[in-house]
Motif scaffolding. Structure first.
Motif, PDB file in Angstrom:
ATOM      1  N   ILE A   1      46.174  40.841  39.675  1.00 49.44           N
ATOM      2  CA  ILE A   1      47.043  39.899  40.373  1.00 49.44           C
ATOM      3  C   ILE A   1      46.502  39.637  41.779  1.00 49.44           C
ATOM      4  O   ILE A   1      46.514  38.512  42.281  1.00 49.44           O
ATOM      5  CB  ILE A   1      48.487  40.448  40.461  1.00 49.44           C
ATOM      6  CG1 ILE A   1      49.020  40.767  39.064  1.00 49.44           C
ATOM      7  CG2 ILE A   1      49.394  39.477  41.180  1.00 49.44           C
ATOM      8  CD1 ILE A   1      49.215  39.612  38.161  1.00 49.44           C
ATOM      9  N   TRP A   2      45.975  40.702  42.387  1.00 49.11           N
ATOM     10  CA  TRP A   2      45.422  40.559  43.738  1.00 49.11           C
ATOM     11  C   TRP A   2      44.227  39.609  43.725  1.00 49.11           C
ATOM     12  O   TRP A   2      44.113  38.714  44.562  1.00 49.11           O
ATOM     13  CB  TRP A   2      45.017  41.946  44.251  1.00 49.11           C
ATOM     14  CG  TRP A   2      44.332  41.945  45.570  1.00 49.11           C
ATOM     15  CD1 TRP A   2      44.888  41.664  46.791  1.00 49.11           C
ATOM     16  CD2 TRP A   2      42.952  42.243  45.829  1.00 49.11           C
ATOM     17  NE1 TRP A   2      43.946  41.772  47.774  1.00 49.11           N
ATOM     18  CE2 TRP A   2      42.758  42.124  47.219  1.00 49.11           C
ATOM     19  CE3 TRP A   2      41.886  42.598  45.008  1.00 49.11           C
ATOM     20  CZ2 TRP A   2      41.512  42.353  47.822  1.00 49.11           C
ATOM     21  CZ3 TRP A   2      40.660  42.824  45.600  1.00 49.11           C
ATOM     22  CH2 TRP A   2      40.472  42.698  46.982  1.00 49.11           C
ATOM     23  N   LEU A   3      43.375  39.773  42.698  1.00 46.21           N
ATOM     24  CA  LEU A   3      42.227  38.866  42.560  1.00 46.21           C
ATOM     25  C   LEU A   3      42.699  37.428  42.398  1.00 46.21           C
ATOM     26  O   LEU A   3      42.168  36.507  43.005  1.00 46.21           O
ATOM     27  CB  LEU A   3      41.385  39.260  41.350  1.00 46.21           C
ATOM     28  CG  LEU A   3      40.339  40.343  41.578  1.00 46.21           C
ATOM     29  CD1 LEU A   3      39.549  40.560  40.299  1.00 46.21           C
ATOM     30  CD2 LEU A   3      39.413  39.970  42.713  1.00 46.21           C
ATOM     31  N   ASN A   4      43.721  37.277  41.552  1.00 43.48           N
ATOM     32  CA  ASN A   4      44.305  35.964  41.340  1.00 43.48           C
ATOM     33  C   ASN A   4      44.698  35.307  42.642  1.00 43.48           C
ATOM     34  O   ASN A   4      44.391  34.157  42.900  1.00 43.48           O
ATOM     35  CB  ASN A   4      45.591  36.137  40.527  1.00 43.48           C
ATOM     36  CG  ASN A   4      45.430  35.539  39.175  1.00 43.48           C
ATOM     37  OD1 ASN A   4      44.550  34.720  38.995  1.00 43.48           O
ATOM     38  ND2 ASN A   4      46.247  35.945  38.250  1.00 43.48           N
ATOM     39  N   PHE A   5      45.403  36.062  43.446  1.00 46.35           N
ATOM     40  CA  PHE A   5      45.897  35.528  44.718  1.00 46.35           C
ATOM     41  C   PHE A   5      44.737  35.205  45.636  1.00 46.35           C
ATOM     42  O   PHE A   5      44.682  34.151  46.244  1.00 46.35           O
ATOM     43  CB  PHE A   5      46.834  36.547  45.377  1.00 46.35           C
ATOM     44  CG  PHE A   5      48.269  36.295  45.048  1.00 46.35           C
ATOM     45  CD1 PHE A   5      48.725  36.459  43.753  1.00 46.35           C
ATOM     46  CD2 PHE A   5      49.155  35.895  46.027  1.00 46.35           C
ATOM     47  CE1 PHE A   5      50.039  36.216  43.440  1.00 46.35           C
ATOM     48  CE2 PHE A   5      50.473  35.656  45.708  1.00 46.35           C
ATOM     49  CZ  PHE A   5      50.922  35.821  44.425  1.00 46.35           C
ATOM     50  N   ARG A   6      43.780  36.148  45.749  1.00 47.47           N
ATOM     51  CA  ARG A   6      42.691  35.984  46.704  1.00 47.47           C
ATOM     52  C   ARG A   6      41.731  34.888  46.284  1.00 47.47           C
ATOM     53  O   ARG A   6      41.372  34.021  47.057  1.00 47.47           O
ATOM     54  CB  ARG A   6      41.922  37.302  46.840  1.00 47.47           C
ATOM     55  CG  ARG A   6      42.629  38.331  47.654  1.00 47.47           C
ATOM     56  CD  ARG A   6      42.526  37.992  49.123  1.00 47.47           C
ATOM     57  NE  ARG A   6      43.682  38.523  49.815  1.00 47.47           N
ATOM     58  CZ  ARG A   6      44.120  38.059  50.988  1.00 47.47           C
ATOM     59  NH1 ARG A   6      43.505  37.058  51.567  1.00 47.47           N
ATOM     60  NH2 ARG A   6      45.158  38.584  51.572  1.00 47.47           N
TER      61      ARG A   6
ATOM     62  N   SER B   1      53.217  32.814  36.207  1.00 43.03           N
ATOM     63  CA  SER B   1      53.838  33.139  37.488  1.00 43.03           C
ATOM     64  C   SER B   1      55.269  33.621  37.293  1.00 43.03           C
ATOM     65  O   SER B   1      56.047  32.997  36.582  1.00 43.03           O
ATOM     66  CB  SER B   1      53.840  31.907  38.386  1.00 43.03           C
ATOM     67  OG  SER B   1      54.709  32.111  39.470  1.00 43.03           O
TER      68      SER B   1
ATOM     69  N   LEU C   1      47.678  45.489  39.293  1.00 44.56           N
ATOM     70  CA  LEU C   1      47.669  45.206  40.728  1.00 44.56           C
ATOM     71  C   LEU C   1      46.384  44.492  41.128  1.00 44.56           C
ATOM     72  O   LEU C   1      46.405  43.474  41.825  1.00 44.56           O
ATOM     73  CB  LEU C   1      47.822  46.525  41.502  1.00 44.56           C
ATOM     74  CG  LEU C   1      48.159  46.366  42.976  1.00 44.56           C
ATOM     75  CD1 LEU C   1      49.509  45.691  43.135  1.00 44.56           C
ATOM     76  CD2 LEU C   1      48.167  47.719  43.661  1.00 44.56           C
ATOM     77  N   VAL C   2      45.245  45.015  40.647  1.00 47.72           N
ATOM     78  CA  VAL C   2      43.961  44.427  41.038  1.00 47.72           C
ATOM     79  C   VAL C   2      43.824  43.009  40.474  1.00 47.72           C
ATOM     80  O   VAL C   2      43.385  42.092  41.173  1.00 47.72           O
ATOM     81  CB  VAL C   2      42.788  45.326  40.561  1.00 47.72           C
ATOM     82  CG1 VAL C   2      41.464  44.621  40.768  1.00 47.72           C
ATOM     83  CG2 VAL C   2      42.805  46.650  41.308  1.00 47.72           C
TER      84      VAL C   2
ATOM     85  N   SER D   1      40.467  35.060  35.346  1.00 49.34           N
ATOM     86  CA  SER D   1      40.334  36.427  35.840  1.00 49.34           C
ATOM     87  C   SER D   1      40.727  37.435  34.776  1.00 49.34           C
ATOM     88  O   SER D   1      40.100  38.491  34.662  1.00 49.34           O
ATOM     89  CB  SER D   1      41.136  36.631  37.125  1.00 49.34           C
ATOM     90  OG  SER D   1      42.480  36.354  36.924  1.00 49.34           O
TER      91      SER D   1
ATOM     92  N   LYS E   1      44.135  31.330  44.686  1.00 43.40           N
ATOM     93  CA  LYS E   1      45.353  30.766  45.259  1.00 43.40           C
ATOM     94  C   LYS E   1      45.054  29.505  46.055  1.00 43.40           C
ATOM     95  O   LYS E   1      45.671  28.470  45.855  1.00 43.40           O
ATOM     96  CB  LYS E   1      46.009  31.801  46.156  1.00 43.40           C
ATOM     97  CG  LYS E   1      47.376  31.393  46.656  1.00 43.40           C
ATOM     98  CD  LYS E   1      47.901  32.440  47.629  1.00 43.40           C
ATOM     99  CE  LYS E   1      48.970  31.848  48.505  1.00 43.40           C
ATOM    100  NZ  LYS E   1      49.058  32.554  49.773  1.00 43.40           N
TER     101      LYS E   1
END
Lengths: 266, 336
Positions: B322-327, B275, B319-320, B32, B330
């Protein structure tokens, strides 16, 4: 290997206190070469603590340990490992984000030197990991898989494989079968029989009392940090062991008797 | 059950070879950020004339060398589950002290060695409190951030100390070797060494182990405290190297250098998919993360936007990403 009367392990007067809790109170443990000892007791009886003392993970407040008649005092798990004492921890002690081979070799990775600089020999690690696992009949598709992606049974197999593969003289297993299916439990018990025939001394901690009677030579019962009883396996039965564990006459339906009472109101 | 000795051959086959998709998912963080980096570069290449020119790209690398060097060390720190907030302050202290040392007539090679040693000692002290006294890294290095910056201010009285432009010292920041700026060369060497140390050595393996399961790593016979101590020594030394490079490039040592530098460094590392909880780190990700931060700062200026947009955009991108990473990654990466 079993030619003498010298104990493989002799722990005497072991005490350990965690704050207000006296986890071990003058506990002792004796283990002959090739012997399989079942360590039982209620939760909090000190089984895990005394085995961690032997594996160097916990340093006792008092007491002496002798290995093959020589007094030792382990100040770190590395020293116990050097004395060929291996332990399968109840929590498995695996690193989730490291691959299978890396976990098997954690702390003793093979080296290769490139321009004099020591590096991980990953190729050897993966080759030997495959051999180790297949020798133990453990099926893991790829030793490059991270441990976090494995099932509970596979994780437990890796923890057992790690302890059993480096030629231990004492193998401690703390609830090694907790996450295993019936057939896998059978295989672990078979492994215990095999290594003990080779002269490896085994300490087995388990709540599955029926397993003890399949592999153990002797059972030691602990209660609130003390040894309370010891039985040769041929002199005892499940009911007796249950009573020793809880410290009173106890009718445990789970112990396999009184089948007709099952389902009756308690 | 099984008749052959020493075999528990009863595992049901759960065979599934790792596919290419698995590998993409497993490296989700890197993927990402690589995507983000490319998008940023394309965006600025299209919207500005100056971005995609060799002098500008070399300038970006030159200016981001301190960030790259410290982010490489910070990757080790964060992978153990720790953090080092003091890197900006160490950078400022070593920048001012190297200028002061040169002014006092200390030969420049000695000045550099002294600065690196100073950074190492600062890391050693902080690492001691973290590894052996078990004080959370956040608190120790937050105190360090304050104390070390304070020393830098005290020494200079808030002024910047000039460095003689004829001193060979400034070549560290200004020279070009084979068409590449010297700071960039230093950064590349540091990054290669860090990559090898992280992925191919016992030390790197234990850094990951400490972050994944410190107690398991300790029980495996590893001296985990020493590993933790060493990562802070590394980040202190890397920060000192960054301070030397910065003061050499600017030709002065300012006690106000590197304000907020720690945030850029941490942003670069986290953007790269390492992480904050430890156990998962990627140096390739860190390089891409640091370059993304640098490209954003450079590109926004070239777009004639207010430079004050940089922190706003950088923050949103973090923010975006990390959010992409999670979504996106994950579920796949943490299958259990």
């Amino acid at each position: 290997m079993t030619d003498t009367d010298v104990s493989r392990v002799r722990m005497t007067g072991i005490s350990k206190r965690y704050g207000a809790l006296q986890s071990l109170d003058n506990a002792s443990l004796n283990l002959m070469p090739g012997e399989v000892l079942g360590l039982v007791g209620d939760n909090g009886a000190g089984k895990s603590t005394i085995s961690k003392v032997l594996s160097g993970a916990v340093i006792p407040d008092a007491g002496t340990i002798e290995i093959d008649g020589r007094p030792v005092s382990f100040t770190s798990p590395a020293e116990a490992r050097a004395a060929r004492i291996e332990m399968v921890y109840q929590d498995l002690a695996l690193c989730d984000t490291i691959d299978v081979a890396g976990n098997l070799f954690l702390g003793r990775e093979p080296k290769r030197r490139i321009a004099g600089v020591p590096m991980l020999d990953k190729k050897t690690m993966h080759e030997r990991a495959r051999d180790m696992l297949s020798n133990l009949g453990i099926v893991i598709p790829d030793t490059r898989m991270k441990v976090e992606n494995l099932s509970g049974g596979q994780r437990q197999s890796i923890a057992i494989g790690r302890a059993a593969s480096f030629n231990p003289s004492v193998l401690i297993m703390d609830e090694p079968t907790a996450a295993l299916a019936v057939a896998e439990v059978e295989a672990v018990l078979e492994l215990i029989r095999t290594v003990s025939k080779r002269g490896v001394s085994v300490i087995l901690i388990t709540h599955r009392l029926q397993d003890l009677f399949l592999v153990c030579d002797r059972i030691q019962v602990m209660y609130e940090g003390r040894n309370v009883a010891e039985r040769r396996i041929e002199d005892t039965n499940i009911e007796d062991v249950v009573n020793l564990i809880v410290g009173r006459k106890f009718t445990a339906r789970s112990a396999g008797h009184n089948h007709q009472e099952r389902g009756a109101p308690a | 059950m099984s008749s052959e000795p020493n075999a528990y051959s009863s595992h049901p086959p759960r065979l599934r070879d790792a596919t290419i998709l698995d590998k993409v998912v497993a490296n989700g963080g890197v993927m990402s950020i690589a995507l983000f980096f490319i998008v940023c570069c394309l965006f600025f290449a299209v919207t500005t004339d100056a971005f995609l020119t060799a002098p500008n790209l070399l300038n970006i690398i030159r200016q981001s060398a301190p960030l790259l060097i410290v982010a490489a060390a910070m990757t080790f720190v964060i992978t153990t589950g720790g953090i080092d907030l003091s890197v900006g302050s160490v950078l400022a202290l070593t920048a001012t002290l190297s200028a002061a040392a040169l002014q006092a007539g200390v030969p420049w090679p000695l000045a550099i060695l002294l600065m690196l040693a100073l950074g190492g000692v600062v890391g050693l002290v902080q690492g001691y409190f973290i590894a052996y006294e078990r004080i959370p890294a956040f608190i120790v290095t937050l105190a360090g951030l304050s104390v070390i910056r304070g020393f830098a201010l005290l020494i200079t009285g808030g002024y910047s100390i000039p460095i003689e432009p004829t001193s060979p010292f400034v070549t560290i920041g200004r020279a070009w070797v084979l068409g590449i700026p010297a700071p960039a060369l230093i950064a590349i060497v540091v990054l290669i060494v860090a990559y090898i140390a992280f992925n191919e050595t016992h030390f790197g393996r234990y850094v990951t182990g400490v972050g994944a399961n410190a107690e398991a790593t300790r029980r495996a016979g590893v001296n985990t405290r020493r590993i933790i101590l060493w990562v802070y020594i590394l980040s202190g030394t890397a920060s000192a190297a960054a301070g030397v490079i910065l003061s050499a490039r600017l030709g002065s040592g300012s006690s106000n250098a590197g304000q907020g530098f720690e945030l850029d460094v941490i942003a670069a590392v986290v953007l790269g998919g390492t992480s904050l909880f430890g156990g998962r780190g990627s140096l390739v990700g860190t390089i891409l993360g640091a370059l993304t931060v640098a490209v954003l700062a450079n590109g926004l200026i070239l777009s004639h936007l207010s430079p004050f947009f940089t922190p706003i955009v950088t923050g949103f991108i973090i923010l975006v990403a990390i959010w992409l990473n999670f979504r996106l990654f994950k579920d796949g990466a943490r299958g259990r």
